[in-house]
Write a protein that holds these residues in place. Structure first.
Motif: not given
Lengths: 416, 132
Positions: A338, A341-342, A362, B29, B32-33, B68, B94, B97-98, B100, B130-132
């Motif tokens: 999380a 950077p991905r 995650l 906190i 987060r999901f 990115f 997150p 951050n996708m 960056v 929000l998933e990976f």
């Protein structure tokens, strides 16, 4: 502390004046803490969970699997630990040595360089209690504690009465914000908010040095010299000044030299002393930096080899993952999937992950092995180092239903 | 004039700066999901002139993309008094951050607060999960 006060481990302030009410073995009410602290202190009391491949497993089996992953790895990464006690951090350092592992925490992409310079005594610093008792001028630079450390201004830096500051913020303290946007902290600073363009910090520092040195302060973005001189005059008049340095400032600098020089110049030119405190996020990031520094002379980014520590950015979590240099990851109290950077952290999915964390994250969802552990300060006690270097000890509020991260690390080490 | 303004769905180039938010931190906190974390994280704050140029209003979804990543988040007006056309703000999350960059010049420090991207209307598309 005496009585029934508890310590909140929600952020680097480690507020030690928290009262709670319990109901059915859980924290039901939290007094004195901020919004974040209340949420954090109600987090505890969950049941112990151990998982292997996403399925519930006996703790012993999960320990065995974790040990097997680490034994088979040539260069495991141990990462996280900003929300672990000093005791757990020391255990992790011991484990990293035993495994010849790469060891790093979030400080390598956060305020680690500032803590490192501080431990190397490159600038003058002080405690938050000093600021409460004596501080008359404080600068929040690239920092917004009203959001990140909500009680910073009310418990320590601006609003409270202090031993030598009995008339408080109304008359005796001046808060200044230097930022690229009008943050909630900047709003509190009123007319002492200095808005600069993104990346404009180094020039602003140099102009301010000129201003306090009696030269005309100039910037390429034409910040009004008159305002810069007004600021320089406030700083020169300070008896006990402190710069609270946040990530916004750090990320804008190519090196720490300009800000270190500014603190030096202010100590020469101001009426009194000037200090710098990094506004550290996680409750025990500074503890990790100090514990590793005591052991190796470095605050982060190390790789152990036969008991010796090698150090450099190539051993940072980010570079190690980018270069695919690590082949397993033990992650304690952190969620890099999380928070990184991905484009970089996707490489973590190619190696086995062991996650030790009070919460499902995650990262824990993608872990080969996961241990749900106690929230420190709620379900277990210990000690931590506040952002200003003060050691804070704390007791648990509840009887833990789940193990501590230190206990899990000890068991993994025994199983190796 | 920005060429994007002549397109049917104007695309705006922005520099995104991330920041911390107490409500978002509290929501993370707690869960987060959960929806609250998503609502307080998956958003971008822009100058009102940029919103106007894209023909979107507060609460609409927009696509924010670069080489990115590509995300759909809600857009808001920043409310800052000083105009900041071309500079946008996102809570550090997150979602941000996708976008960056993986370029760190070997320093170990990604540019979390210095993201270049383009923004365009998502025409009602849902916020990225929000998933990976």
């Amino acid at each position: 502390m005496e009585g029934n006060y508890y310590v909140c481990t929600g952020c680097g302030l480690l507020c030690d004046d928290i009262e709670v009410e319990l109901e059915k073995d859980a924290v039901s009410k939290v007094y004195t803490a901020c919004r974040v602290g209340v949420a954090h202190m109600k987090e505890g009391s969950r049941e112990a969970v151990s998982q292997v491949d996403g399925k519930p497993a006996e703790e012993a089996a999960a320990i065995e699997k974790a040990a097997e992953i680490l034994k088979n790895a040539k260069n495991p990464l141990i990462f996280g630990l900003g929300t672990s006690t000093n005791e757990a951090q020391k255990k992790a350092i011991e484990l990293a040595k035993k495994l010849n592992a790469t060891l790093d925490d979030t400080s390598s992409f956060c305020l680690g360089p500032v803590v490192e310079a501080l431990l190397q005594e490159k600038f003058n610093t002080c405690t938050l209690d000093d600021v409460r008792h004596k501080g008359d001028v404080m600068i929040f630079w690239g920092a917004d504690p009203s959001d990140s450390h909500p009680r910073h201004l009310s418990k320590f830096s601006y609003f409270p009465r202090g031993e030598q500051k009995q008339r408080g913020w109304e008359e005796e303290r001046t808060a200044i914000a230097i930022d690229i946007r009008k943050s909630h902290t900047a709003k509190i600073c009123g007319s002492n908010f200095f808005q600069i363009p993104p990346g404009g910090d180094t020039e602003f520092i140099n102009a301010l040095i000129d201003g306090v040195s009696g030269k005309l302060p100039k910037t390429s973005y034409k910040f009004p010299p008159k305002r810069l001189l007004e600021l320089a005059n406030i700083l020169k008049g300070a008896k006990f000044g402190t710069i609270f340095m946040g990530l916004g400032l750090l990320y804008s600098l190519e090196s720490l030299d300009p800000i270190i020089k500014l603190v030096e110049v202010l100590n020469e030119k101001a009426k009194g002393e000037f200090h710098l405190i990094p506004v550290v996020g996680h409750y025990n990031m500074r503890g990790f930096n100090e514990n590793l520094f005591a052991e190796t002379g470095y605050v982060n980014c190390v790789k152990f080899e036969n008991g010796e520590a090698k150090h450099g950015p190539e051993y940072s979590t980010v570079e190690a993952l980018k270069a695919k240099a690590v082949d397993a990851a033990l992650i304690i109290g952190s969620d890099p999937l999380a928070s990184l950077p991905r484009s970089i952290v996707k490489n973590l999915l190619d190696i086995p992950i062991i996650s030790i964390d009070p919460c499902e994250t995650l990262t824990s969802r993608k872990a080969k092995v996961y241990f749900s552990t106690a929230v420190t300060g709620v379900e277990c006690g210990g000690s931590a180092t506040r952002m200003d270097g003060v050691e804070v000890k704390f007791d648990p509020i509840l009887e833990a239903k789940r193990p501590t991260d230190e206990e899990i690390l000890t068991k993994i080490m025994e199983a190796l | 004039m920005d060429f994007g303004s002549f397109l049917a769905a104007p695309e705006i180039k922005v520099k995104i700066v991330t920041y911390r938010d107490i409500f978002q931190n509290k929501a993370m906190i707690e869960d987060r999901f959960g929806e609250e974390y998503k609502n307080t994280s998956a958003l971008i704050k822009m100058d009102s002139a940029d919103l106007k140029q894209m023909s979107v209003k507060k609460g609409d979804t927009v696509i924010v993309k670069n080489s990115f990543g590509n995300i759909v988040v809600k857009v808001e007006e920043s409310g800052y008094e000083t105009p900041h056309k071309g500079i946008a703000y996102m809570p550090n999350s997150p979602w941000s951050n996708m976008l960056v960059s993986d370029e760190t010049n070997g320093t170990g420090v990604p540019k979390f607060k210095d993201i270049e991207a383009t923004v365009t209307s998502a025409k009602g598309a849902k916020v990225t999960d929000l998933e990976f």
